[in-house]
Write a protein that holds these residues in place. Structure first.
Motif, PDB file in Angstrom:
ATOM      1  N   GLY A   1      60.889  49.845   8.554  1.00  0.00           N
ATOM      2  CA  GLY A   1      59.678  50.359   7.942  1.00  0.00           C
ATOM      3  C   GLY A   1      59.374  51.743   8.482  1.00  0.00           C
ATOM      4  N   THR A   2      58.296  52.349   7.993  1.00  0.00           N
ATOM      5  CA  THR A   2      57.884  53.677   8.474  1.00  0.00           C
ATOM      6  C   THR A   2      57.212  53.524   9.833  1.00  0.00           C
ATOM      7  OG1 THR A   2      57.544  54.425   6.202  1.00  0.00           O
ATOM      8  CG2 THR A   2      56.513  55.719   7.958  1.00  0.00           C
ATOM      9  N   ARG A   3      57.663  54.310  10.800  1.00  0.00           N
ATOM     10  CA  ARG A   3      57.153  54.151  12.162  1.00  0.00           C
ATOM     11  C   ARG A   3      56.013  55.112  12.448  1.00  0.00           C
ATOM     12  NH1 ARG A   3      59.549  58.112  15.759  1.00  0.00           N
ATOM     13  NH2 ARG A   3      61.064  59.372  14.613  1.00  0.00           N
ATOM     14  N   ARG A   4      55.177  54.675  13.360  1.00  0.00           N
ATOM     15  CA  ARG A   4      54.151  55.551  13.924  1.00  0.00           C
ATOM     16  C   ARG A   4      54.346  55.544  15.439  1.00  0.00           C
ATOM     17  NH1 ARG A   4      48.402  55.924  11.470  1.00  0.00           N
ATOM     18  NH2 ARG A   4      47.867  54.221  12.905  1.00  0.00           N
ATOM     19  N   GLU A   5      54.188  56.707  16.056  1.00  0.00           N
ATOM     20  CA  GLU A   5      54.468  56.859  17.482  1.00  0.00           C
ATOM     21  C   GLU A   5      53.164  56.953  18.269  1.00  0.00           C
ATOM     22  OE1 GLU A   5      57.268  59.608  20.408  1.00  0.00           O
ATOM     23  OE2 GLU A   5      56.400  60.523  18.618  1.00  0.00           O
ATOM     24  N   ILE A   6      52.966  55.985  19.159  1.00  0.00           N
ATOM     25  CA  ILE A   6      51.786  55.985  20.026  1.00  0.00           C
ATOM     26  C   ILE A   6      52.138  56.774  21.275  1.00  0.00           C
ATOM     27  CG2 ILE A   6      49.979  54.567  21.074  1.00  0.00           C
ATOM     28  CD1 ILE A   6      51.163  52.168  19.495  1.00  0.00           C
ATOM     29  N   LYS A   7      51.426  57.876  21.513  1.00  0.00           N
ATOM     30  CA  LYS A   7      51.799  58.827  22.560  1.00  0.00           C
ATOM     31  C   LYS A   7      51.140  58.515  23.908  1.00  0.00           C
ATOM     32  CE  LYS A   7      53.735  62.352  22.130  1.00  0.00           C
ATOM     33  NZ  LYS A   7      55.147  62.731  22.328  1.00  0.00           N
TER      34      LYS A   7
END
Length: 479
Positions: free
Chosen positions: A208-214
């Motif tokens: 799936g489309t990822r989101r990066e938690i910084k």
């Protein structure tokens, strides 16, 4: 619909070098803003970077520790982006040819081992820091961190839960601090994680489309952030929305993630080889020397503990979670303590008290020899376990470094347990006579009633009775 979570971690590990990766400026934490910078760090025209050999050596150590390929030729690249705390307008990093490729970390979740493969580990410089506090809505730039050496460790997207991600982060943390390439101070930013999270329908192969938690700097926040983000992504998709690739932040106060900016792809950074740095070349001799100097690694020590000391695999795994704890255990056994009892005490009362007082084992007020002295008195039946807990508390309060510390407290407070059968028989007879209901229940087959009678005997002996002797006497008299 059932969903599968896909997680990968990028961990920025600050290396324990005294100077920065491309300049002689200090890496010490806590200095006044902009007092630890060199011409390279602040990008003065004509300033040229010079590679820090110590940073390379620490990367080699890590690669060997995880069974990875240490590339004997790697390239530094410029990662181009604009940010106020990046004075050059680019970050010196590695892209196509990193110093370390592959390798693996084994984690354990709920008693099940799982191997997490690593993609790469590459050397790079840190950026500076934007400062907002005390500036009346303005922003200041502190370049003390600019140029600090980092080893960015990238995992494959093989974790499937927050629990697995935390287990991986903890295992990695344990390893880098164990081999001494990172001090592990998460509050100072020495070990911080970027967590890539996506979801996909169960059974689907495509990600799936990822989101990066910084920039997550606590294991607790990693799990909380993943839990919220997974739920948010699932709800967004099920409500007909689409996930946009993005960089996001986690707010510990609200427990929520929020978007910071749309996420760039690699080509957006316009990577190209840094013309100011030649290829990094690592010789066979250098790798061989670093390998010969590596300490015993956690997995090897865990296996040795189980074999040498005859303790369960779980105990061995817990005791080798940190190098300091493992050393304390071995020192306690070397001082004469039974290995299994030493393990029990360290994993039980000692660890519980350390956690309550927020202390590391290295700051334990009871020395390994003093703990061994206490354990010996349990082994030879001088005191029972309950009394030993009280003795440990007193040792803790006053500080105990001497092997005879427990003996002194036992003698001073008259804590030796009563082992005289005649005296204990009298106590047992009195308890049986005064607890008819428990006696009747035990004789009717209720085993728990025996525990109640033993408890009454211990109370009557003011805690000095030997529980094993009392239990046996009760069984004999109630047969």
């Amino acid at each position: 619909m059932k969903w599968e979570v896909v997680i990968g971690l990028e961990v920025h590990t600050q290396l324990t070098t005294k100077s920065k990766i491309f300049s002689p400026a200090s890496t010490a934490f806590g200095a006044e803003p902009n007092t630890q910078t060199a011409v390279v760090d602040i990008a003065l025209p004509g300033a040229l970077p010079v590679m820090n050999r110590a940073a390379v050596e620490k990367a080699i150590q890590f690669g060997l520790a995880i069974g990875a390929k240490v590339n004997q030729r790697s390239i530094f690249a410029r990662k181009n982006y604009f940010y106020p705390d990046l004075p050059k307008g680019y970050q010196i990093s590695q892209f196509e040819l990193p110093v370390v490729e592959g390798g693996a970390i084994t984690i354990n979740v709920d008693g099940v081992d799982k191997v997490i493969n690593l993609t790469r580990a590459h050397l790079e410089e840190d950026a500076g820091k934007s400062v907002h506090e005390g500036l009346h809505s303005g922003t200041g730039i502190d370049l003390n961190r600019a140029g600090t050496p980092l080893l960015e460790i990238v995992s494959e997207p093989e974790m499937r839960s927050g629990a697995e991600a935390v287990a991986y982060a903890k295992a990695l943390y344990s390893l880098v601090t164990w081999i001494g390439i990172c001090d592990g101070n998460m509050q100072e930013g020495s070990f911080r994680c970027d967590v890539n999270v996506s979801v996909r329908p169960e059974g689907q192969k495509e990600f799936g489309t990822r989101r990066e938690i910084k920039n997550l700097n606590s294991f607790k926040f990693i799990e909380q952030a993943i839990k919220y983000e997974v739920q948010w992504q699932i709800e967004t998709i099920e409500d007909g929305g689409k996930i946009q690739q993005a960089t996001i932040l986690f707010d510990p106060d609200s427990g929520e993630t929020r978007m910071m900016r749309s996420k760039e792809d690699a080509h957006d950074y316009r990577y190209f080889p840094d013309p100011d740095l030649p290829p990094l070349v690592i010789s066979d001799e250098w790798i061989a020397r670093v390998k010969s100097e590596l300490p015993e690694l956690p997995a090897a020590m865990q296996a040795r503990f189980a074999e040498q000391y005859g303790i369960p695999a779980y105990d061995a795994s817990t005791l080798t979670a940190s190098k300091a704890l493992a050393a304390f255990f071995e020192a306690t056994v070397a001082a004469g303590a039974d290995a299994k009892l030493a393990s029990n005490w360290l994993m039980g009362d000692v660890s519980a008290t350390l956690n309550r007082e927020e202390l590391d084992i290295s700051a334990c007020p009871v020395s390994s020899s003093a703990l061994a002295g206490l354990i010996r008195r349990v082994s030879d039946n001088t005191i029972n376990n309950k009394t030993a807990k009280d003795v440990l508390k007193k040792m803790w309060e006053t500080g105990a470094s001497d092997a005879g510390s427990a003996d002194a407290i036992i003698e001073r407070d008259g804590l030796k347990q009563e082992t005289d059968t005649g005296a204990l028989e009298a106590i047992v007879d009195a308890v049986i006579a005064g607890n008819a209901k428990s006696v009747e229940e035990y004789r009717a087959g209720k085993e728990k009633a025996l525990n109640a009678l033993v408890g009454q005997c211990m109370k009557a002996s003011k805690g000095k009775g030997n529980p094993a002797v009392l239990t046996e006497l009760l069984k004999q008299k109630l047969a």
